[in-house]
Design a protein around this motif. Structure first.
Motif, PDB file in Angstrom:
ATOM      1  N   ALA A 110     -10.298 -20.029 -22.919  1.00 35.06           N
ATOM      2  CA  ALA A 110      -9.010 -19.812 -22.263  1.00 35.06           C
ATOM      3  C   ALA A 110      -9.175 -18.913 -21.044  1.00 35.06           C
ATOM      4  N   SER A 111      -9.993 -17.886 -21.172  1.00 41.39           N
ATOM      5  CA  SER A 111     -10.216 -17.003 -20.017  1.00 41.39           C
ATOM      6  C   SER A 111     -11.029 -17.703 -18.936  1.00 41.39           C
ATOM      7  N   GLU A 112     -11.936 -18.594 -19.337  1.00 44.86           N
ATOM      8  CA  GLU A 112     -12.732 -19.334 -18.350  1.00 44.86           C
ATOM      9  C   GLU A 112     -11.876 -20.359 -17.602  1.00 44.86           C
ATOM     10  N   TYR A 113     -11.076 -21.133 -18.336  1.00 41.72           N
ATOM     11  CA  TYR A 113     -10.217 -22.142 -17.706  1.00 41.72           C
ATOM     12  C   TYR A 113      -9.124 -21.497 -16.857  1.00 41.72           C
ATOM     13  N   ALA A 114      -8.761 -20.249 -17.154  1.00 39.93           N
ATOM     14  CA  ALA A 114      -7.719 -19.564 -16.386  1.00 39.93           C
ATOM     15  C   ALA A 114      -8.078 -19.457 -14.910  1.00 39.93           C
ATOM     16  N   GLU A 115      -9.358 -19.524 -14.612  1.00 44.85           N
ATOM     17  CA  GLU A 115      -9.819 -19.435 -13.226  1.00 44.85           C
ATOM     18  C   GLU A 115      -9.663 -20.749 -12.463  1.00 44.85           C
ATOM     19  N   HIS A 116      -9.304 -21.834 -13.176  1.00 49.90           N
ATOM     20  CA  HIS A 116      -9.231 -23.159 -12.564  1.00 49.90           C
ATOM     21  C   HIS A 116      -7.795 -23.656 -12.501  1.00 49.90           C
ATOM     22  N   GLY A 117      -7.497 -24.418 -11.468  1.00 54.45           N
ATOM     23  CA  GLY A 117      -6.138 -24.878 -11.229  1.00 54.45           C
ATOM     24  C   GLY A 117      -5.747 -26.116 -12.012  1.00 54.45           C
ATOM     25  N   TYR A 118      -4.441 -26.305 -12.053  1.00 56.74           N
ATOM     26  CA  TYR A 118      -3.838 -27.476 -12.687  1.00 56.74           C
ATOM     27  C   TYR A 118      -2.584 -27.769 -11.883  1.00 56.74           C
ATOM     28  N   THR A 119      -2.482 -28.972 -11.346  1.00 51.96           N
ATOM     29  CA  THR A 119      -1.360 -29.324 -10.486  1.00 51.96           C
ATOM     30  C   THR A 119      -0.412 -30.292 -11.204  1.00 51.96           C
ATOM     31  N   ASP A 120       0.628 -30.703 -10.518  1.00 54.74           N
ATOM     32  CA  ASP A 120       1.543 -31.705 -11.077  1.00 54.74           C
ATOM     33  C   ASP A 120       0.827 -33.025 -11.348  1.00 54.74           C
ATOM     34  N   GLU A 121      -0.248 -33.283 -10.641  1.00 50.78           N
ATOM     35  CA  GLU A 121      -1.037 -34.506 -10.846  1.00 50.78           C
ATOM     36  C   GLU A 121      -2.038 -34.364 -11.986  1.00 50.78           C
ATOM     37  N   GLY A 122      -2.232 -33.152 -12.468  1.00 48.19           N
ATOM     38  CA  GLY A 122      -3.156 -32.930 -13.576  1.00 48.19           C
ATOM     39  C   GLY A 122      -4.201 -31.886 -13.258  1.00 48.19           C
ATOM     40  N   PRO A 123      -5.278 -31.883 -14.026  1.00 42.73           N
ATOM     41  CA  PRO A 123      -6.313 -30.865 -13.843  1.00 42.73           C
ATOM     42  C   PRO A 123      -7.049 -31.042 -12.513  1.00 42.73           C
ATOM     43  N   THR A 124      -7.377 -29.913 -11.908  1.00 46.19           N
ATOM     44  CA  THR A 124      -8.153 -29.950 -10.670  1.00 46.19           C
ATOM     45  C   THR A 124      -9.613 -30.272 -10.994  1.00 46.19           C
ATOM     46  N   TYR A 125     -10.370 -30.540  -9.966  1.00 48.21           N
ATOM     47  CA  TYR A 125     -11.790 -30.850 -10.129  1.00 48.21           C
ATOM     48  C   TYR A 125     -12.518 -29.743 -10.905  1.00 48.21           C
ATOM     49  N   PRO A 126     -12.335 -28.453 -10.557  1.00 50.01           N
ATOM     50  CA  PRO A 126     -13.026 -27.407 -11.327  1.00 50.01           C
ATOM     51  C   PRO A 126     -12.604 -27.362 -12.804  1.00 50.01           C
ATOM     52  N   PHE A 127     -11.341 -27.669 -13.104  1.00 47.06           N
ATOM     53  CA  PHE A 127     -10.863 -27.702 -14.486  1.00 47.06           C
ATOM     54  C   PHE A 127     -11.610 -28.789 -15.258  1.00 47.06           C
ATOM     55  N   LEU A 128     -11.709 -29.986 -14.661  1.00 45.11           N
ATOM     56  CA  LEU A 128     -12.441 -31.095 -15.273  1.00 45.11           C
ATOM     57  C   LEU A 128     -13.935 -30.782 -15.373  1.00 45.11           C
ATOM     58  N   ARG A 129     -14.468 -30.188 -14.314  1.00 44.63           N
ATOM     59  CA  ARG A 129     -15.894 -29.883 -14.294  1.00 44.63           C
ATOM     60  C   ARG A 129     -16.265 -28.899 -15.391  1.00 44.63           C
ATOM     61  N   HIS A 130     -15.362 -27.964 -15.656  1.00 51.41           N
ATOM     62  CA  HIS A 130     -15.656 -26.993 -16.711  1.00 51.41           C
ATOM     63  C   HIS A 130     -15.775 -27.684 -18.065  1.00 51.41           C
ATOM     64  N   LEU A 131     -14.893 -28.634 -18.341  1.00 53.60           N
ATOM     65  CA  LEU A 131     -15.014 -29.402 -19.589  1.00 53.60           C
ATOM     66  C   LEU A 131     -16.346 -30.133 -19.622  1.00 53.60           C
ATOM     67  N   GLY A 132     -16.675 -30.847 -18.544  1.00 49.75           N
ATOM     68  CA  GLY A 132     -17.937 -31.578 -18.488  1.00 49.75           C
ATOM     69  C   GLY A 132     -19.138 -30.667 -18.673  1.00 49.75           C
ATOM     70  N   TYR A 133     -19.089 -29.506 -18.034  1.00 53.67           N
ATOM     71  CA  TYR A 133     -20.182 -28.543 -18.146  1.00 53.67           C
ATOM     72  C   TYR A 133     -20.349 -28.062 -19.584  1.00 53.67           C
ATOM     73  N   GLU A 134     -19.241 -27.696 -20.230  1.00 57.70           N
ATOM     74  CA  GLU A 134     -19.321 -27.192 -21.604  1.00 57.70           C
ATOM     75  C   GLU A 134     -19.847 -28.262 -22.562  1.00 57.70           C
ATOM     76  N   ILE A 135     -19.420 -29.502 -22.353  1.00 59.60           N
ATOM     77  CA  ILE A 135     -19.918 -30.583 -23.212  1.00 59.60           C
ATOM     78  C   ILE A 135     -21.402 -30.823 -22.942  1.00 59.60           C
ATOM     79  N   GLN A 136     -21.801 -30.782 -21.687  1.00 61.27           N
ATOM     80  CA  GLN A 136     -23.222 -30.961 -21.372  1.00 61.27           C
ATOM     81  C   GLN A 136     -24.052 -29.837 -21.985  1.00 61.27           C
ATOM     82  N   GLN A 137     -23.558 -28.609 -21.928  1.00 64.66           N
ATOM     83  CA  GLN A 137     -24.286 -27.486 -22.537  1.00 64.66           C
ATOM     84  C   GLN A 137     -24.381 -27.657 -24.050  1.00 64.66           C
TER      85      GLN A 137
END
Length: 184
Positions: free
Chosen positions: A121-148
């Protein structure tokens, strides 16, 4: 095969509490998280064992809980959002604990899930979320955590691309529909 999700109430006339809505969101989020873990496997990404697969599902669950928190930012007060997200996370932790115990044996998987949620939650707090959905960094963080979580073996080397480009956008589309339907 299509994934069956519960996004409507049987008795639409009765008022639902945020806790009830959170429980329904968590139920659907669990099904979506499992579906995405299966999708990764069907795309020839590999899991070392059930513990690793459950850790990937946990990352999808956490991503969804935080996405719901952002989706409801303009429609709920801070206290209402906190109540909703707490209900979601506690129910997710129950699902995670129950399934982990069934697959891995006795343990306190619930506390582990909540601890990882708080960290993320503290990590994702640094990433944006717009009316269109998660920003690239928000999505990238998920991808990164799954890859790790899955490791950077030859088979899993491109899992971040699969998660960011295909799985997470599909998941957000389904989750957005679920949240909208459960609140109406």
């Amino acid at each position: 095969m299509a994934l069956r999700l519960k996004s409507q109430w049987h008795n639409e006339d009765s008022e639902r509490t945020l806790s009830e809505i959170g429980g329904a969101i968590a139920f659907n989020a669990w099904r979506l998280g499992m579906d995405k873990a299966v999708t990764l496997h069907s795309k020839h990404f590999t899991y070392r064992d059930d513990e690793q697969r459950l850790a990937v599902i946990a990352e999808y669950l956490i991503f969804q809980a935080l996405a719901v928190e952002r989706m409801t930012a303009s429609s709920l007060t801070d206290d209402e959002r906190r109540e909703l997200v707490t209900a979601i996370v506690l129910k997710m932790a129950d699902h995670f604990d129950e399934n982990s115990q069934a697959l891995l044996g006795a343990g306190d998987y619930r506390s582990k899930f909540i601890s990882v949620f708080n960290q993320r939650a503290s990590e994702y707090a640094e990433h944006g979320y717009t009316d269109e959905g998660p920003t690239y960094p928000f999505l990238r963080h998920l991808g990164y955590e799954i890859q790790q979580t899955m490791g950077e073996s030859q088979e899993n080397r491109w899992v971040i691309d699969q998660v960011m480009d295909v799985d997470a956008p599909e998941l957000i589309k389904q989750l957005t529909r679920i949240v909208k339907n459960l609140f109406t």
